[in-house]
Design an enzyme around this catalytic site. Structure first.
Site, short mmCIF file in Angstrom:
data_model
loop_
_atom_site.label_atom_id
_atom_site.label_comp_id
_atom_site.label_asym_id
_atom_site.label_seq_id
_atom_site.Cartn_x
_atom_site.Cartn_y
_atom_site.Cartn_z
NE ARG A 93 45.96 -75.99 -47.45
CZ ARG A 93 46.97 -75.75 -46.61
NH1 ARG A 93 47.04 -76.35 -45.45
NH2 ARG A 93 47.94 -74.91 -46.95
CG HIS B 126 53.70 -70.96 -47.87
ND1 HIS B 126 52.43 -71.35 -48.23
CD2 HIS B 126 53.78 -71.17 -46.53
CE1 HIS B 126 51.77 -71.79 -47.17
NE2 HIS B 126 52.57 -71.68 -46.12
CG HIS C 15 53.36 -69.50 -42.04
ND1 HIS C 15 52.29 -70.01 -41.36
CD2 HIS C 15 53.42 -70.18 -43.21
CE1 HIS C 15 51.72 -70.97 -42.07
NE2 HIS C 15 52.40 -71.10 -43.20
CB CYS D 113 43.32 -65.49 -35.30
SG CYS D 113 42.71 -64.68 -33.83
CG ASN E 124 49.78 -68.71 -45.57
OD1 ASN E 124 50.44 -69.43 -44.86
ND2 ASN E 124 49.36 -69.06 -46.77
#
Lengths: 319, 319
Positions: free
Chosen positions: A16, A217, A219, A250, A263
């Site tokens: 996703r 979670h 990043h 990216c 992530n």
């Protein structure tokens, strides 16, 4: 001081996270290939896509079709994201979606309004309704997220107390509704966290509710993802959402989001766990193969490191 | 348990690490531009190039010329690498090279032979001669490295005791030669380290010599660079060698070394220090500008993250 878990669960969000930010809509076959490879790695939960507005996120418009065409491996949960009742209904109606209801909390009012057209307080009240809805449909709440838990590009640093207030609300809500406590997920949505801030946050959350399961979670916006994950591990956090190959992160993958960042990279994180002696039940080599597949699909270099260098087992065996 | 330093020194190796592995020999003007930008960041030590065999490393053949043409900022040391007496003589003869003599130790015999045509034991004895040579020329030994301190692709895991033996040899050598102890540098040359292994190593080294200054040379081969640096910081390590933009580490920079990986990225590490409240006296924005310049020169995406996302100060000020 360290309290490393014996086992860590990784929940894969690459399919996703990685493709929703691509300008290009990749052929469904490519995403099926990636998901099928991920299914063979030992990952037990893979987020396949999302049931959101196809006008706003056309990349995810074929999520229902994806669910029909992937090769299911027994024991793996194939999940999806939704952001409102309508999306939830779509997920229920779709073919074999593993339903893992989430609750979402926004200590940043500005981000809440941008992401949900609702204030932080309104979102809180909505979560109360969602709990009832999920109950009605016979689903236990799986996770409860507090977003931008360390800082927000719109509102700046988020005070820890504000985040703990949201978690307190979650605990109270579960008591009121007489439902089991979901995994409490501390989400560093915009990459503001650092290892010490994470230790303080997890510590405070444990003090509030010692028996809660805590997830993160993370990043990797500013390069601290793996250090933050290590800090969380040292505090006993045993569930992480991550993206194979660092997908979604990216800045060069042709999607034009020079400032986007996904992530933390699944295989780098799995490698870290294994090096620390923590079990993941994931086959690192198969995961690397999936990461290489993701890079081939995206068509430009992805940010994962172990996918390019390989792990250490081959050297250990040789020596 | 944590023992963060108040100040951390970064020694920039990008101009050497980054360009010595490039197939292309970049015009000297490009490297001058990068070095001159780095000079303005607050970095106090920049490795400009190396005096090594120009047949073997043609990319560094113009190092002497580079030293002539860079714009020197007072207070910055402009250093170079050499690997034998001949290289050292060249550095002495070149224009204004800041001489920072190093000693090199190789717990991996195979790597020692590949890198230096000498066994580990022979290298030890050579270091004794080097100390005398440096003394003779009036230079104090600045750093002593133990290479592949956590593992070696040729020999597998390196036992901690083997590394400590080399450091013990260094301590004894300094006593015998009556010279001040250099900075003891633990080098993870091939990216085998993990945060816990690093804590154990630094702890053991501190037990052996509590008042030694310890530095680290960390490669980010497997994505753990910043986590390893964080672990080292938490043990009080206050000197790191690093590369702007992660130079030298990009597996995609057209150099064809898909498995190459450079030092930990300077600006990501500086960002971490600042977030932890550790001073570096480096201007992050200027460093990011230098990283962007490096990427422009290399002509393909580099692995640094903060260079693409920016730091957090602008958001903090706005809020």
């Amino acid at each position: 001081m360290s309290d490393f878990p014996k086992f860590v669960e990784f929940r894969e969000e690459g399919p996703r996270e990685g493709f929703q930010i691509e300008k290009k809509i990749h052929p469904i076959e490519e995403r099926i290939e990636l998901i099928d490879m991920l299914s063979e790695t030992g990952l037990k939960r893979i987020q396949v896509g999302s049931f959101v507005n196809p006008q706003k996120v056309p990349q995810m418009a074929d999520t229902a079709e994806l669910f029909k065409r992937i090769k299911r491996v027994p024991g793996v949960r194939y999940t999806s994201l939704w952001l409102n009742d309508k999306g939830f209904r779509k997920a229920l109606a779709a073919h074999q979606v593993d339903i893992d209801p989430r609750l979402l909390f926004y200590p940043s009012d500005t981000f809440s309004r941008k992401n949900n057209d609702a204030s932080s307080i309104e979102m809180r009240e909505k979560q109360r309704e969602w709990v009832k809805l999920y109950k009605q449909e016979g689903h236990a709440v799986d996770t409860a997220y507090v977003m931008t838990a360390f800082g927000c590009n719109f509102e700046g640093p988020i005070p820890q107390q504000r985040v703990l207030d949201d978690f307190r609300f979650i605990l109270d809500l579960c008591t009121e509704e007489n439902i089991p406590l979901p995994i409490l997920v501390v989400a560093d949505t915009m990459g503001w966290g650092n290892p010490e801030a994470i230790k303080r946050m997890i510590g405070a959350l444990r003090d509030m509710k010692p028996d809660a399961r805590i997830g993160m979670h993370l990043h990797d916006t500013r390069g601290l993802g793996i250090a933050n994950l290590y800090a969380a591990l040292s505090m006993g956090v045993d569930m992480f959402e991550s993206s194979v190959a660092g997908l979604g992160g990216c800045p060069f993958a042709g999607h034009g989001h020079a400032r986007a960042a996904g992530n933390v990279c699944t295989e780098d994180a799995v490698f870290l766990c294994h090096e620390l002696g923590i079990r993941t039940d994931i086959d690192l080599d198969k995961l690397i193969a999936a990461a290489v597949c993701a890079e081939k699909i995206i068509g430009s270099p992805l940010m994962g490191r172990v996918m390019h260098s390989g792990g250490l087992d081959k050297y250990r065996k040789a020596s």
